[in-house]
Design a protein around this motif. Structure first.
Motif, PDB file in Angstrom:
ATOM      1  N   SER A  23      -0.352   9.816   5.154  1.00 28.41           N
ATOM      2  CA  SER A  23      -0.004   9.727   3.726  1.00 28.41           C
ATOM      3  C   SER A  23       0.329   8.293   3.339  1.00 28.41           C
ATOM      4  O   SER A  23       0.032   7.868   2.217  1.00 28.41           O
ATOM      5  N   GLU A  24       0.909   7.525   4.234  1.00 28.07           N
ATOM      6  CA  GLU A  24       1.194   6.125   3.934  1.00 28.07           C
ATOM      7  C   GLU A  24      -0.089   5.317   3.808  1.00 28.07           C
ATOM      8  O   GLU A  24      -0.181   4.428   2.961  1.00 28.07           O
ATOM      9  N   ILE A  25      -1.076   5.624   4.611  1.00 26.96           N
ATOM     10  CA  ILE A  25      -2.368   4.945   4.498  1.00 26.96           C
ATOM     11  C   ILE A  25      -3.023   5.291   3.166  1.00 26.96           C
ATOM     12  O   ILE A  25      -3.573   4.421   2.494  1.00 26.96           O
ATOM     13  N   ASP A  26      -2.955   6.563   2.759  1.00 32.38           N
ATOM     14  CA  ASP A  26      -3.508   6.962   1.464  1.00 32.38           C
ATOM     15  C   ASP A  26      -2.838   6.214   0.323  1.00 32.38           C
ATOM     16  O   ASP A  26      -3.501   5.745  -0.600  1.00 32.38           O
ATOM     17  N   VAL A  27      -1.520   6.096   0.372  1.00 33.48           N
ATOM     18  CA  VAL A  27      -0.786   5.372  -0.668  1.00 33.48           C
ATOM     19  C   VAL A  27      -1.142   3.890  -0.626  1.00 33.48           C
ATOM     20  O   VAL A  27      -1.345   3.259  -1.668  1.00 33.48           O
ATOM     21  N   LEU A  28      -1.257   3.341   0.561  1.00 35.34           N
ATOM     22  CA  LEU A  28      -1.595   1.930   0.709  1.00 35.34           C
ATOM     23  C   LEU A  28      -2.960   1.612   0.087  1.00 35.34           C
ATOM     24  O   LEU A  28      -3.119   0.604  -0.580  1.00 35.34           O
ATOM     25  N   LEU A  29      -3.913   2.500   0.286  1.00 33.69           N
ATOM     26  CA  LEU A  29      -5.252   2.257  -0.218  1.00 33.69           C
ATOM     27  C   LEU A  29      -5.403   2.560  -1.707  1.00 33.69           C
ATOM     28  O   LEU A  29      -6.348   2.097  -2.336  1.00 33.69           O
ATOM     29  N   GLY A  35       5.027  -7.180  -3.966  1.00 34.81           N
ATOM     30  CA  GLY A  35       5.961  -7.775  -3.012  1.00 34.81           C
ATOM     31  C   GLY A  35       6.916  -6.752  -2.435  1.00 34.81           C
ATOM     32  O   GLY A  35       7.211  -6.763  -1.237  1.00 34.81           O
ATOM     33  N   SER A  36       7.404  -5.845  -3.274  1.00 36.22           N
ATOM     34  CA  SER A  36       8.344  -4.836  -2.777  1.00 36.22           C
ATOM     35  C   SER A  36       7.651  -3.862  -1.828  1.00 36.22           C
ATOM     36  O   SER A  36       8.242  -3.416  -0.844  1.00 36.22           O
ATOM     37  N   PHE A  37       6.385  -3.541  -2.102  1.00 37.84           N
ATOM     38  CA  PHE A  37       5.655  -2.654  -1.214  1.00 37.84           C
ATOM     39  C   PHE A  37       5.389  -3.334   0.129  1.00 37.84           C
ATOM     40  O   PHE A  37       5.511  -2.705   1.187  1.00 37.84           O
ATOM     41  N   LEU A  38       5.053  -4.610   0.109  1.00 40.29           N
ATOM     42  CA  LEU A  38       4.867  -5.357   1.358  1.00 40.29           C
ATOM     43  C   LEU A  38       6.164  -5.438   2.149  1.00 40.29           C
ATOM     44  O   LEU A  38       6.157  -5.303   3.377  1.00 40.29           O
ATOM     45  N   LEU A  39       7.264  -5.641   1.451  1.00 43.60           N
ATOM     46  CA  LEU A  39       8.563  -5.675   2.118  1.00 43.60           C
ATOM     47  C   LEU A  39       8.871  -4.336   2.771  1.00 43.60           C
ATOM     48  O   LEU A  39       9.360  -4.277   3.901  1.00 43.60           O
ATOM     49  N   TYR A  40       8.549  -3.253   2.069  1.00 43.20           N
ATOM     50  CA  TYR A  40       8.735  -1.913   2.631  1.00 43.20           C
ATOM     51  C   TYR A  40       7.922  -1.746   3.912  1.00 43.20           C
ATOM     52  O   TYR A  40       8.430  -1.262   4.926  1.00 43.20           O
ATOM     53  N   LEU A  41       6.645  -2.131   3.853  1.00 43.45           N
ATOM     54  CA  LEU A  41       5.783  -1.984   5.023  1.00 43.45           C
ATOM     55  C   LEU A  41       6.256  -2.823   6.208  1.00 43.45           C
ATOM     56  O   LEU A  41       6.294  -2.347   7.343  1.00 43.45           O
TER      57      LEU A  41
END
Length: 67
Positions: A23-29, A35-41
């Motif tokens: 599900s994280e890959i689906d959201v990523l794509l 910036g906040s999403f990159l920080l989360y990852l």
């Protein structure tokens, strides 16, 4: 007793990562990279790497402490 609890928690963390990776890959794509999403990852997978290293240290192997 404390070490057994810590090992169980590490196993649960690994289970959580393996169950949510698709599900994280689906959201990523499907979303814009912010910036906040990159920080989360970075935060999430740096901790996952730490957990993996900790688990590998407790797995029996052929390494010895002899210098």
């Amino acid at each position: 007793m404390t070490s057994m609890v810590l090992h169980a928690l590490k196993a649960l963390w690994c289970l959580d990562y393996t169950h949510t990776i698709s599900s994280e890959i689906d959201v990523l794509l499907s979303r814009n990279i912010t910036g906040s999403f990159l920080l989360y990852l970075v935060n999430r997978y740096t901790f996952f790497g730490y957990i993996i290293v900790q688990v590998l240290q407790i797995v029996p192997g052929t390494m010895t402490r002899e210098a």
